[in-house]
Design a protein around this motif. Structure first.
Motif, PDB file in Angstrom:
ATOM      1  N   UNK A  59      43.466  45.320  39.492  1.00 27.63           N
ATOM      2  CA  UNK A  59      44.357  44.742  38.495  1.00 27.63           C
ATOM      3  C   UNK A  59      44.196  45.424  37.145  1.00 27.63           C
ATOM      4  N   UNK A  60      42.949  45.771  36.789  1.00 28.09           N
ATOM      5  CA  UNK A  60      42.735  46.469  35.521  1.00 28.09           C
ATOM      6  C   UNK A  60      43.338  47.869  35.575  1.00 28.09           C
ATOM      7  N   UNK A  61      43.137  48.539  36.699  1.00 21.64           N
ATOM      8  CA  UNK A  61      43.651  49.905  36.826  1.00 21.64           C
ATOM      9  C   UNK A  61      45.166  49.925  36.811  1.00 21.64           C
ATOM     10  N   UNK A  62      45.814  48.899  37.316  1.00 21.22           N
ATOM     11  CA  UNK A  62      47.271  48.871  37.312  1.00 21.22           C
ATOM     12  C   UNK A  62      47.841  48.897  35.906  1.00 21.22           C
ATOM     13  N   UNK A  63      47.086  48.395  34.954  1.00 20.05           N
ATOM     14  CA  UNK A  63      47.562  48.417  33.568  1.00 20.05           C
ATOM     15  C   UNK A  63      47.595  49.837  33.004  1.00 20.05           C
ATOM     16  N   UNK A  64      46.980  50.789  33.706  1.00 20.98           N
ATOM     17  CA  UNK A  64      46.940  52.174  33.244  1.00 20.98           C
ATOM     18  C   UNK A  64      48.061  53.016  33.860  1.00 20.98           C
ATOM     19  N   UNK A  65      48.993  52.382  34.568  1.00 20.45           N
ATOM     20  CA  UNK A  65      50.061  53.137  35.215  1.00 20.45           C
ATOM     21  C   UNK A  65      50.842  53.936  34.170  1.00 20.45           C
ATOM     22  N   UNK A  66      51.283  55.108  34.590  1.00 18.99           N
ATOM     23  CA  UNK A  66      51.887  56.024  33.624  1.00 18.99           C
ATOM     24  C   UNK A  66      52.610  57.124  34.389  1.00 18.99           C
ATOM     25  N   UNK A  67      53.604  57.714  33.765  1.00 14.17           N
ATOM     26  CA  UNK A  67      54.289  58.903  34.285  1.00 14.17           C
ATOM     27  C   UNK A  67      54.412  59.890  33.144  1.00 14.17           C
ATOM     28  N   UNK A  68      54.075  61.137  33.404  1.00 10.86           N
ATOM     29  CA  UNK A  68      54.097  62.161  32.355  1.00 10.86           C
ATOM     30  C   UNK A  68      54.737  63.437  32.871  1.00 10.86           C
ATOM     31  N   UNK A  69      55.210  64.224  31.933  1.00  9.48           N
ATOM     32  CA  UNK A  69      55.728  65.556  32.248  1.00  9.48           C
ATOM     33  C   UNK A  69      54.955  66.548  31.400  1.00  9.48           C
ATOM     34  N   UNK A  70      54.369  67.558  32.034  1.00  8.79           N
ATOM     35  CA  UNK A  70      53.586  68.560  31.328  1.00  8.79           C
ATOM     36  C   UNK A  70      54.154  69.946  31.614  1.00  8.79           C
ATOM     37  N   UNK A  71      54.322  70.709  30.568  1.00  7.29           N
ATOM     38  CA  UNK A  71      54.903  72.038  30.704  1.00  7.29           C
ATOM     39  C   UNK A  71      53.928  72.991  31.383  1.00  7.29           C
ATOM     40  N   UNK A  81      50.665  58.091  37.592  1.00  7.34           N
ATOM     41  CA  UNK A  81      49.638  57.208  38.122  1.00  7.34           C
ATOM     42  C   UNK A  81      50.311  55.873  38.391  1.00  7.34           C
ATOM     43  N   UNK A  82      50.439  55.518  39.662  1.00  4.84           N
ATOM     44  CA  UNK A  82      51.167  54.321  40.069  1.00  4.84           C
ATOM     45  C   UNK A  82      50.307  53.460  40.973  1.00  4.84           C
ATOM     46  N   UNK A  83      50.545  52.140  41.007  1.00  8.78           N
ATOM     47  CA  UNK A  83      49.919  51.322  42.042  1.00  8.78           C
ATOM     48  C   UNK A  83      50.295  51.868  43.419  1.00  8.78           C
ATOM     49  N   UNK A  84      49.340  51.845  44.340  1.00  9.91           N
ATOM     50  CA  UNK A  84      49.553  52.484  45.641  1.00  9.91           C
ATOM     51  C   UNK A  84      50.837  52.038  46.340  1.00  9.91           C
TER      52      UNK A  84
END
Length: 464
Positions: A168-180, A191-194
């Protein structure tokens, strides 16, 4: 300070195979010692800045708020990397004394230290005391990937009831990024919940199988195209077999894609094919002129004169276009998504985070100082007196003749360069955005003041 005369005097050509292996281990230990010194120094700087800058209220500096920015410009790394170094240093000091000592002695490197820090987060002190010596012993005989698997297995055994809390704590860190990355490509990372990740994966696979058997794309290419199709609203892959109405899926209706707003800067000469100067894609960086012209086929145009327009609204757009990025050293937040900070000599583009830093510096509330050092230059002075100057990156693309630092290639080398490019592309190396010097990608600090260091994650004060 960390120079090892033994390493510098080694004659590798005269060594036996066993001697080379020993030299490798010695070098790895020296690297680990240097990494530890870096982490401990960064942590101490953060502690000092935190003690200096506790001023509550909207006009005060939050505790340690800009320590990572100071580290980032000193080491020329991203602020997220600096924040991860601070976070790891604090974790070692607070709960992992054995790992800290082994790190300082060069027995474990940064990659393994980061694994241990990540995997012992949120555990009771007693459990950390049980796991720490075992993990440290394992780190001496296996690689970081195996160490992470081992640590996860052991944590699940000693604290089975904590699995839900950690999830539950790790789910709060979900994120999507784009890196050049290089060659006009970008790495889409998330980083998504499984269950959510599997939902996305299965949907992309389903879309990848909606084309006919003669579609020439690989499954990897289809998945990438399917992700874009999800985002642009078409919701379905268009088959590329080029058989027209003979394609068995040609009659399946596909929604017209919505065109997203992206901003590209290109000089007039490059736009009309008079020269091959690179263009600038906001949020990414340089792209080749051919790609810029391709994107321009469906674009709305805004001409940016080199001297700047007189109208206020046009001037704001012009400032962002010629700045390209936020004007803080090393910040890659697109100027198109940044605000404008005003001062002597006109306005500059600054993201929310660094606009706040400049505003506080202008009021004398931080040790930073910011001033214009000419029409094109903005000078930042850190609390320790180091100076860092930024220039208008976008202007280098809109007005190529101003890019006086660019190297000039003799015409005789053109053919050789093209041949070398073809040979390099034939190797099919996959581009990567991983920072080899700091293996910290994906590390999410647990401390609130370190968790929003990326400019795109900073919430503007007006929206807090």
């Amino acid at each position: 300070m960390f120079e090892d005369n033994r390493i510098s005097s080694m004659d590798f050509g005269a060594m036996s195979d066993a001697g080379l292996i020993d030299a490798l281990r010695t070098a790895q230990g020296a690297v680990a010692v240097a990494q530890a010194a870096e982490v401990f120094a960064v942590r101490e700087l953060y502690r000092r800045r935190r003690a200096e800058s506790v001023e509550p209220g909207p006009d005060g500096v939050r505790a340690g708020e800009f320590a990572a920015a100071e580290v980032a410009v000193a080491l020329r790394v991203e602020e997220g990397t600096a924040g991860a170094l601070i976070d790891i240093g604090l974790a070692l000091e607070e709960s992992l004394p054995r790992v800290r000592a082994a790190f300082a002695a060069g027995r474990v490197d940064l990659a393994k230290v980061r694994v241990i820090v990540d995997c012992t987060r949120g555990l009771a002190e007693e459990l950390v005391g049980v796991l720490e010596p075992r993990l440290l012993e394992a780190a001496g005989r296996i690689d970081p990937g195996r160490l992470r698997q081992t640590a996860r297995r052991w944590v699940a055994r000693v604290d089975p009831g904590g699995a839900q809390r950690r999830r539950e704590r790790r789910q709060s860190e979900r994120d999507v990024r784009i890196r050049a990355v290089q060659d006009g490509m970008a790495l889409f990372d998330g980083l998504l919940p499984a269950p959510g990740a599997q939902t996305v994966a299965m949907r992309l696979r389903e879309m990848s199988l909606q084309v006919c058997p003669r579609d020439p794309r690989t499954m990897a290419q289809r998945r990438a195209d399917a992700l874009v199709a999800l985002a642009d609203g078409s919701g379905r892959l268009r088959c590329r077999c080029e058989r027209g109405v003979r394609c068995p899926v040609s009659r399946v209706p596909i929604e017209a894609p919505r065109r997203a707003l992206i901003q590209v800067g290109i000089s007039a000469e490059a736009l009309f094919g008079l020269r091959e100067a690179p263009g600038f894609l906001a949020g990414y960086g340089p792209i080749d002129a051919a790609l810029a012209r391709l994107l321009a086929e469906h674009a709305r145009f805004q001409a940016i004169p080199e001297d700047g327009p007189e109208e206020e609204a046009a001037a704001r757009h012009s400032t962002r276009a010629v700045d390209g990025f936020c004007r803080f050293p090393g910040c890659v937040m697109p100027a198109a998504e940044s605000g404008s900070a005003h001062g002597a000599g006109g306005s500059v583009s600054l993201c929310s985070r660094h606009g706040r830093l400049k505003a506080l510096a202008d009021k004398g509330r931080t040790g930073w100082r910011v001033f214009r050092a000419g029409r094109d230059r903005l000078r930042w002075t850190t609390p320790t007196g180091e100076t860092h100057t930024t220039v208008r990156e976008g202007a280098r693309y809109l007005f190529p003749h101003t890019d006086i630092e660019a190297p000039v290639v003799p015409p005789a080398l053109t053919g050789r360069i093209e041949a070398a490019t073809v040979e390099t592309m034939a190797s099919k190396d996959r581009p990567t955005a991983e920072d080899l010097g700091y293996p910290l990608a994906g590390h999410v600090p647990v401390r609130r003041q370190l968790s929003r260091l990326a400019p795109e994650d900073d919430i503007p004060d007006r929206d807090r």
